[in-house]
Scaffold this active site. Structure first.
Site, PDB file in Angstrom:
ATOM      1  CG  HIS A  52      -1.999   0.989   1.233  1.00 42.96           C
ATOM      2  ND1 HIS A  52      -3.213   0.776   1.842  1.00 42.96           N
ATOM      3  CD2 HIS A  52      -2.067   2.251   0.725  1.00 42.96           C
ATOM      4  CE1 HIS A  52      -3.978   1.858   1.696  1.00 42.96           C
ATOM      5  NE2 HIS A  52      -3.294   2.757   1.038  1.00 42.96           N
ATOM      6  NE  ARG A  56      -0.305  11.419  -2.701  1.00 44.39           N
ATOM      7  CZ  ARG A  56      -1.287  10.781  -2.084  1.00 44.39           C
ATOM      8  NH1 ARG A  56      -2.127  10.009  -2.752  1.00 44.39           N
ATOM      9  NH2 ARG A  56      -1.442  10.883  -0.776  1.00 44.39           N
ATOM     10  CG  HIS A 226      -5.960   1.789   5.600  1.00 46.28           C
ATOM     11  ND1 HIS A 226      -7.306   1.586   5.556  1.00 46.28           N
ATOM     12  CD2 HIS A 226      -5.671   2.616   4.560  1.00 46.28           C
ATOM     13  CE1 HIS A 226      -7.818   2.258   4.530  1.00 46.28           C
ATOM     14  NE2 HIS A 226      -6.834   2.879   3.916  1.00 46.28           N
ATOM     15  CG  ASN A 272      -9.360   9.420   5.986  1.00 53.37           C
ATOM     16  OD1 ASN A 272      -9.617   9.856   7.094  1.00 53.37           O
ATOM     17  ND2 ASN A 272      -9.830   9.963   4.878  1.00 53.37           N
ATOM     18  CG  ASP A 299      -2.360   4.598   3.790  1.00 54.24           C
ATOM     19  OD1 ASP A 299      -2.297   5.003   2.616  1.00 54.24           O
ATOM     20  OD2 ASP A 299      -3.268   4.916   4.568  1.00 54.24           O
ATOM     21  CG  HIS A 303      -1.112  14.649   1.362  1.00 54.70           C
ATOM     22  ND1 HIS A 303      -1.905  14.536   0.248  1.00 54.70           N
ATOM     23  CD2 HIS A 303      -1.543  13.694   2.219  1.00 54.70           C
ATOM     24  CE1 HIS A 303      -2.792  13.549   0.424  1.00 54.70           C
ATOM     25  NE2 HIS A 303      -2.582  13.019   1.609  1.00 54.70           N
ATOM     26  N   PRO A 317      -5.865  14.028   4.378  1.00 51.86           N
ATOM     27  CG  PRO A 317      -7.371  12.274   4.061  1.00 51.86           C
ATOM     28  CD  PRO A 317      -7.085  13.687   3.641  1.00 51.86           C
TER      29      PRO A 317
HETATM   30  N1  LIG Z   1      -4.569   7.244   4.080  1.00 55.84           N
HETATM   31  C1  LIG Z   1      -4.858   8.490   3.817  1.00 55.84           C
HETATM   32  O1  LIG Z   1      -5.158   9.248   4.729  1.00 55.84           O
HETATM   33  N2  LIG Z   1      -4.787   8.978   2.570  1.00 55.84           N
HETATM   34  C2  LIG Z   1      -4.542   8.255   1.371  1.00 55.84           C
HETATM   35  C3  LIG Z   1      -5.729   7.488   0.897  1.00 55.84           C
HETATM   36  C4  LIG Z   1      -5.992   6.249   1.692  1.00 55.84           C
HETATM   37  O2  LIG Z   1      -5.102   5.398   1.876  1.00 55.84           O
HETATM   38  O3  LIG Z   1      -7.123   6.061   2.127  1.00 55.84           O
HETATM   39  C5  LIG Z   1      -4.093   9.226   0.310  1.00 55.84           C
HETATM   40  O4  LIG Z   1      -4.113   8.893  -0.882  1.00 55.84           O
HETATM   41  O5  LIG Z   1      -3.648  10.310   0.661  1.00 55.84           O
HETATM   42 ZN   LIG Z   2      -7.283   3.997   2.296  1.00 58.53          ZN
END
Ligand SMILES: NC(=O)N[C@@H](CC(=O)O)C(=O)O
Ligand SMILES: [Zn+2]
EC number: 3.5.2.3
Length: 421
Positions: A52, A56, A226, A272, A299, A303, A317
């Site tokens: 995961h 981007r 997650h 998230n 995950d 950003h 998130p």
């Molecule tokens: N985990 C997150 O908070 N954000 C993820 C999307 C995701 O994994 O749900 C994202 O693409 O930024």
């Molecule tokens: Zn997710």
């Protein structure tokens, strides 16, 4: 091709031994002419595999690219990452997944395996071209609308039925959207105190319960992204006991951090699913040890500054995680190397059907491995991250373990803790 003799290394915490790499594979025999790497005090693990990762590219190359994310991964000890489909354009066609796959090959730092979207544009209305992505050069086996939940049960059923033909997997971001509207953090005592709208645990648990029933009904494979609550763990425990074909992942941050951090209003802690309570953290740790949770997945969610350094309510998130995953897991599990290798390398490779990764480091296997110094301590400095984004929740935190070297098919991608390219 250069040969390498990794001298005096502890393989998965075992007695000191030598590892010889020749022609990209682990070998026995003469080490003549091999470059010697003094690995006294270091532990060798099979290269880590992340199910995961958000890279981007295409679309938000200001936050991460396939290349910068690959470098972050290699520095974290990874030799393969699965790239999530929530790019722009969305990875919902053979063309986009092939583009990501090709960019991964060009960067040449880790194997980048694209995940395909389940629905067109992640919109949750219509199945994407799953078959075309599966038969593309990228050979997609895992499909996910991650970032969004496949909330429509009929669509989820169809997706599970569709991928069954080629033993594919639907990876679900479990979030019942009607229960999380406006949610800013975990719903509980802390959200009440802070006056922020909460995401209740049941929004995750209800979808996991529904999906394990659908997967059982269809006889297909479900992977839960997650997992973050104690209740989810119980649903998974029961499903696995019944023999449902379900696997699950937990992130390093859900193993370490709690919702109390939201009290800082620092959006670096916004993610998230949200950070949960200490009780959830304890249940997730136990599930990871038990095997109810199969893998640790980062995950990694880079950003751009403007999407994170703003008011909590407006921040996106997500947290970066590739470069700190192993240190965080080490701080949680201690030096349980067999368990770490299983949850961070072997199980993810097995689940994804990824050949050549997650091997047991015996002669003949591709030299995909990483060398870790467990005695090192590092204070996390966001400025030092190779990721293009800086949104780590561990800034200023001291974490154990340093990734000293990583090899991808016998070629070093990291040496002396530095990326080679
Ligand atoms: N985990 C997150 O908070 N954000 C993820 C999307 C995701 O994994 O749900 C994202 O693409 O930024
Ligand atoms: Zn997710």
């Amino acid at each position: 091709m250069t040969s390498y003799l990794i001298k005096g290394v502890s393989i998965l915490g075992g007695a000191s031994a030598d590892l010889l790499i020749k022609d990209g594979v682990l070998a026995t025999g003469s080490a003549d002419g091999a470059e010697v790497i003094d690995a006294a005090g270091l532990v060798a693990l099979p290269g880590l595999v992340d199910l995961h990762t958000h890279l981007r590219e295409p679309g938000r190359e200001d936050a991460e690219t396939v290349e910068t994310g690959s470098r972050a991964a290699a520095l974290g000890g990874y030799t393969a990452v699965f790239a999530m489909a929530n790019t722009s354009p969305v990875a919902d066609t053979a063309g986009v997944v092939e583009q990501v796959w090709r960019l991964g090959r060009e960067a040449g730092l880790v194997d980048v395996q694209p995940i395909g979207a389940v629905t067109v544009g992640l919109a949750g209305k219509q199945l994407a071209e799953l078959g075309a992505m599966a038969t593309s050069a990228a050979g997609v086996r895992i499909f996910s609308d991650d970032g969004h939940c496949v909330a429509d049960p009929r669509l989820m059923r169809r997706a599970l039925e569709y991928v069954k033909a080629f033993d594919g997997i639907i990876a679900q971001h479990a979030e019942e959207p009607r229960l999380t509207e406006g949610a800013q953090m975990h719903e509980g005592e802390v959200s009440t105190r802070l006056g922020l709208t909460g995401w209740p645990a049941v929004a995750e648990e209800a979808i996991i319960a529904r999906d394990v029933l659908l997967a059982e009904h269809v006889g297909s494979r479900l992977h839960v992204c997650h997992v973050s609550t104690a209740g989810s763990v119980e649903v998974l425990r029961q499903a696995k006991a019944r023999g449902v074909r379900v696997t699950a992942e937990v992130t390093p941050h859900h193993l370490l951090l709690t919702d109390e951090l939201a009290a800082s209003y620092d959006p670096v802690f916004k993610v998230n699913p949200p950070l949960r309570t200490a009780k959830d953290v304890a249940a997730l740790r136990q599930a990871l040890v038990d095997g109810v949770i199969d893998v640790v997945a980062t995950d990694h969610a880079p950003h751009a500054v403007e999407d994170k350094e703003c008011e909590w309510a407006y921040a996106r998130p997500g947290m970066v995680g590739l470069e700190t995953a192993l240190p965080v897991v080490l701080s949680v599990l201690g030096e349980q190397w067999e368990l770490i290798a299983e949850r961070m390398s072997r199980a993810p490779a097995r689940i994804a059907g990824l050949a050549g990764h997650g091997t047991d480091l015996t002669a003949g296997s591709p030299a995909n491995l990483t060398l870790v110094d467990p005695s090192a301590r590092r204070v996390v400095d966001p400025a030092e991250l190779a990721s293009r984004s800086r949104n780590t929740p561990y800034a200023g935190t001291t974490l154990p373990g340093r990734i000293v070297a990583t090899f991808l098919r016998g070629e070093p991608t990291v040496l002396d803790g530095k990326a080679v390219k």
